[in-house]
Scaffold this motif. Sequence first.
Motif, PDB file in Angstrom:
ATOM      1  N   GLU A 126      -3.834   7.095   7.699  1.00 27.87           N
ATOM      2  CA  GLU A 126      -4.494   7.780   6.586  1.00 27.87           C
ATOM      3  C   GLU A 126      -5.752   8.514   7.043  1.00 27.87           C
ATOM      4  O   GLU A 126      -6.467   8.024   7.909  1.00 27.87           O
ATOM      5  N   GLU A 127      -6.031   9.653   6.434  1.00 31.42           N
ATOM      6  CA  GLU A 127      -7.273  10.380   6.755  1.00 31.42           C
ATOM      7  C   GLU A 127      -8.476   9.514   6.368  1.00 31.42           C
ATOM      8  O   GLU A 127      -8.412   8.734   5.427  1.00 31.42           O
ATOM      9  N   CYS A 128      -9.551   9.677   7.120  1.00 29.71           N
ATOM     10  CA  CYS A 128     -10.753   8.888   6.858  1.00 29.71           C
ATOM     11  C   CYS A 128     -11.635   9.626   5.858  1.00 29.71           C
ATOM     12  O   CYS A 128     -11.994  10.777   6.064  1.00 29.71           O
ATOM     13  N   LEU A 129     -11.940   8.954   4.763  1.00 28.75           N
ATOM     14  CA  LEU A 129     -12.801   9.532   3.731  1.00 28.75           C
ATOM     15  C   LEU A 129     -14.225   9.025   3.926  1.00 28.75           C
ATOM     16  O   LEU A 129     -14.447   8.028   4.599  1.00 28.75           O
TER      17      LEU A 129
ATOM     18  N   ALA B  42      -6.513   9.498  -0.409  1.00 23.82           N
ATOM     19  CA  ALA B  42      -6.524  10.057   0.948  1.00 23.82           C
ATOM     20  C   ALA B  42      -5.113  10.508   1.335  1.00 23.82           C
ATOM     21  O   ALA B  42      -4.123   9.884   0.947  1.00 23.82           O
TER      22      ALA B  42
ATOM     23  N   LYS C 245       0.836  -1.207   0.000  1.00 21.08           N
ATOM     24  CA  LYS C 245       0.000   0.000   0.000  1.00 21.08           C
ATOM     25  C   LYS C 245       0.868   1.252   0.000  1.00 21.08           C
ATOM     26  O   LYS C 245       0.446   2.307  -0.479  1.00 21.08           O
TER      27      LYS C 245
ATOM     28  N   GLU D 236     -18.837   3.688  -2.111  1.00 23.91           N
ATOM     29  CA  GLU D 236     -17.667   2.967  -2.623  1.00 23.91           C
ATOM     30  C   GLU D 236     -18.013   2.219  -3.894  1.00 23.91           C
ATOM     31  O   GLU D 236     -19.121   1.701  -4.032  1.00 23.91           O
TER      32      GLU D 236
ATOM     33  N   LYS E 195      -3.477   1.247   8.135  1.00 23.41           N
ATOM     34  CA  LYS E 195      -3.385   0.196   7.106  1.00 23.41           C
ATOM     35  C   LYS E 195      -2.041  -0.512   7.149  1.00 23.41           C
ATOM     36  O   LYS E 195      -0.995   0.148   7.130  1.00 23.41           O
TER      37      LYS E 195
ATOM     38  N   VAL F  56      -7.597   6.108   9.860  1.00 26.14           N
ATOM     39  CA  VAL F  56      -7.457   4.785   9.238  1.00 26.14           C
ATOM     40  C   VAL F  56      -6.013   4.297   9.376  1.00 26.14           C
ATOM     41  O   VAL F  56      -5.073   5.041   9.091  1.00 26.14           O
TER      42      VAL F  56
ATOM     43  N   VAL G 143      -6.910  -3.363   7.094  1.00 23.74           N
ATOM     44  CA  VAL G 143      -7.344  -1.967   7.189  1.00 23.74           C
ATOM     45  C   VAL G 143      -8.250  -1.799   8.400  1.00 23.74           C
ATOM     46  O   VAL G 143      -9.235  -2.517   8.536  1.00 23.74           O
TER      47      VAL G 143
ATOM     48  N   VAL H  62     -10.531   1.069  10.268  1.00 24.19           N
ATOM     49  CA  VAL H  62     -11.094   2.422  10.306  1.00 24.19           C
ATOM     50  C   VAL H  62     -11.480   2.655  11.767  1.00 24.19           C
ATOM     51  O   VAL H  62     -12.480   2.142  12.241  1.00 24.19           O
TER      52      VAL H  62
ATOM     53  N   LYS I 215     -19.492  -6.315   1.803  1.00 22.12           N
ATOM     54  CA  LYS I 215     -18.515  -7.098   2.560  1.00 22.12           C
ATOM     55  C   LYS I 215     -19.055  -7.674   3.858  1.00 22.12           C
ATOM     56  O   LYS I 215     -18.541  -8.675   4.347  1.00 22.12           O
TER      57      LYS I 215
ATOM     58  N   LEU J 212      -8.953   4.165  -2.910  1.00 19.52           N
ATOM     59  CA  LEU J 212      -8.733   3.488  -1.618  1.00 19.52           C
ATOM     60  C   LEU J 212      -7.632   2.453  -1.759  1.00 19.52           C
ATOM     61  O   LEU J 212      -6.829   2.248  -0.863  1.00 19.52           O
ATOM     62  N   GLU J 213      -7.647   1.744  -2.877  1.00 17.94           N
ATOM     63  CA  GLU J 213      -6.667   0.671  -3.076  1.00 17.94           C
ATOM     64  C   GLU J 213      -6.660   0.263  -4.542  1.00 17.94           C
ATOM     65  O   GLU J 213      -7.599   0.553  -5.282  1.00 17.94           O
TER      66      GLU J 213
END
Length: 428
Positions: A185-188, A118, A103, A192, A143, A141, A153, A155, A214, A282-283
């Motif tokens: 990482e900042e949370c968005l 992010a 990542k 999705e 990761k 976040v 990950v 959150v 999920k 995101l990925e």
Amino acid sequence: MKVLVIGSGGREHALAWKLAQSGKVTEIFIAPGNAGTAQIGQNVDIAADDVLALLEFAKTNNIDLTVGGSEAAITRGIADTFKQQGLLIFAPSKAASEIESSKIFAKNLMKKYDIPCAKSQSFDEYQRAKAYLQEQSLPIVVKADGLAAGKGVVVAQTMAEAQKALADMMVNSIFGTAGHKVLIEECLSGPEMSFFAFVDGNQVVPLASACDYKRIFDNNQGPNTGGMGSYSPPIFITEELKDYILKQIVQPVAEALVNEKCPYQGMLYTGLMITPDGPKVLEFNARFGDPETQVLLPLLDSDLFDIFYAIARGMFKDTAITVSDDACVGVVMAAKGYPSNPQKGQIIHGIEEVDYDVNVFHAGTKNCSGRFITNGGRVLIVCARGRNLEEARTKVYENIAKISFDGAHYRKDIAFFANNKKENENNG
Ligand code: AMP
Ligand code: GLY
């Protein structure tokens, strides 16, 4: 042409099903496959990550094209090994697949080439990560850098949760070395979706977009799973959004990888959040998605073998791709106890009852004396096409009701939006 598909899930059943429709494909082998793939081709008892055994099989059996399904073999460099031996394979190189397996690699690439994502900081030292974390606002976040079977990950809503995640990854090594480096990482927020594109160096051709679910239970409740369903196209997609993702994200990423001397050849999966400030990555995954593939391939009108074969030879340039504007919905039937402790060995009834134009892709199944029995947590995914999502969803639920096994359960809210605004906002 003789084709080898690597993997054993619903994704690989869908890949084999679609490849079998090509007039050029005469034989299909699936390693290791499941009871569904055995109806399309010949299963081969080799694990999906056993690169050398797969190479040996491909050489001995004069396989014309190998298709990498899961990340297991791809991120171990199966493409490099096959190519060194002069064999054609549809899978990115180990270097290009770092876009999934690290990542931090993906993030550095996006930062360098101004690709929307992010804001984040990477760390390889626990005390510094901990000090940085303490200064961040919540939610935040955390990761793991490497592959962690979809669990890397967190959150975090509270600082205690974030600190625990950090310590688990960096100190307690719950993901082995994969968590020794992390991103904070900042949370968005926002809905999705995933965007799927065939890539051959600078050549990028989109397949389609999809959303997956999920959580195990309706309304996104309960623990995370490998995916309980998916649908395409996303309810909120527009031509403008597709155009933006292609031109501002996927095409520049493909060009960036060429520029970094690790050109990408394969299926590039971009996971995105559509934030109030626009789509952000995101990925990336260096492969098809599961269970998204099972709803995307029924919408592809073109010959999948032609696409794979062209990309494997680096000759994708003039390959036309046609995708239907129908919708497709897929609902996973899972075993009792999934995801923690799935029960195996139940007899599956009713698959032969489903409508001829509905796909039942197998995942955790095996054949036992001519009967299908359950052999994993996610057992099947039932997929139906329709002129729109409502038609596809109605058809899928009518048909899934015909299939049964002891302890079977599935979500009732896949591609259902009327009373479920939350689903719209975040597929969680
Ligand atoms: P990933 O494996 O990076 O796709 O992350 C798994 C899930 O975590 C995503 O599908 C999102 O729901 C969530 N997630 C990842 N990154 C962020 C972020 N920066 N902000 C909010 N949620 C995120
Ligand atoms: N559907 C999520 C994945 O394939 O990674």
